[in-house]
Write a protein that holds these residues in place. Structure first.
Motif: not given
Length: 354
Positions: A162-166
């Motif tokens: 979730d974080i890495r995608g952002c």
């Protein structure tokens, strides 16, 4: 460049979107019509933030059902009788309960970021829910054939994604919403639950390098829903020293609504990691009175007596409408408070010679 200032996340939905949400829930409009209303609300939110002069924008969470539950949108294997969060005014919010595994996010936050990017070229911040909050989905009596350890492993992997995608989608900053941190001390005054939450979140944060963590922050507040809080009576002095063990580059700390901000600033100055930037809340979303730019300026100048100005940032205490049905604060008041934050921060920067 002056003191940076960022929103926390949610902004009240416009009447047209609220009506579309009601009609969609009743089956009167299709998914596509709701999506159109959401996109129009995102575009309006971004346009108004740009007009105010916000250096960093958000989509206002116009398309999220809530700041906490977006990852489980559309998921099967959930029952409605999960953990209950009580608020000071007597109302509650209830999380679902996971009934089967494996756990996977139904929606990742970069979906919202990419949709917002269509409407602006300015820096965009994206809020995500902390994995510690989602850990509350797992029932205390367990799930057959899906032990808690397997759930936690899946949760950590999904939270990282979730974080890495952002970050990969170009987010200026990614903010973990960690409102359950302060609440945990109300549920467990010994601090054991808080330590578990911090350890879980760090298992995710440790998967990122130093440059990535410089763009990752953690937001703490006592909750803010329907003009009420769930843990404002919990002493910040019990929370903040443990909160600062989180391996993040930025901390967003509710402060404007604290009864003794100077005391909290002393705690922050004593325990905050020296390399972290501290964004302090200078507007109170629950208070219907709109702060003046001068009030915001004075709050920043008070903070600068405790922390060096080059470590400071400003933010709103909390989101203005973390749940889609929260209409306790008007959209106009929210934007007026944001305008005061932006202007007041600029006045403080000028006064400090930045």
């Amino acid at each position: 460049m002056g003191i940076p200032t960022e929103p926390i996340g949610s902004i009240p939905r416009p009447p047209a979107l609220l009506a579309a949400l009601t009609d969609h829930a009743a089956g009167r409009i299709a998914d596509t019509e709701l999506a159109t209303a959401q996109d129009q609300a995102v575009a309006d939110t971004i346009t108004r933030l740009e007009h105010i002069g916000c250096p960093v924008l958000v989509d206002g969470e116009q398309s999220k059902p809530s700041f906490a539950t977006y990852p489980i949108t559309g998921l099967a294997g959930l029952a409605p009788d999960g953990a209950v969060i009580p608020f000071a005014d007597g109302h509650t919010r209830q999380l679902p309960r996971l009934t089967t595994g494996p756990f996977r996010y139904g929606v990742h936050a970069d979906t919202y970021l990419r949709a917002a990017r269509r409407h602006t070229r300015l820096p965009l911040k994206q809020a995500v829910i902390a994995p510690s909050a989602l850990s509350l989905l797992y029932p205390g009596d367990g799930i057959d054939d899906y032990p808690r350890k397997s759930f936690i492993d899946d949760l950590i992997a999904e939270a990282e994604a979730d974080i890495r995608g952002c970050l990969d989608a170009g987010a200026h900053a990614v903010q973990l919403d960690f409102t359950e941190g302060r609440l945990s001390l109300k549920l467990d005054p010994s601090g054991g639950l808080l330590q578990d939450f911090v350890a879980l979140n760090n298992q995710v944060l440790e998967r990122f390098g130093a440059e990535e963590r410089a763009r990752i922050g953690v937001h703490t507040c006592p909750g803010g829903d329907q003009d009420s809080t769930h843990s404002l009576d919990v002493d910040y002095a019990d929370l903040l020293p443990k909160l600062f063990a989180l391996k993040a580059g930025n901390f967003y700390i509710q402060l404007a609504s604290e009864p003794d901000p100077s005391r909290v600033l002393d705690v922050i100055a004593t325990h905050a990691p020296p390399e972290a930037r501290i964004f302090l809340g200078v507007t109170d979303p629950i208070d219907p009175r709109v702060e003046t730019p001068e009030q915001v300026r004075d709050r920043v100048l008070e903070a600068a007596r405790h922390l060096s100005a080059d470590r400071l940032g400003t933010c709103d205490d909390c989101g203005f409408a973390p749940f889609a049905d929260d209409t306790s604060t008007s959209r106009e008041i929210a934007f007026a408070k944001i305008a005061a934050r932006v202007e007041g921060t600029a006045l403080a920067s000028e006064a400090l010679g930045l």
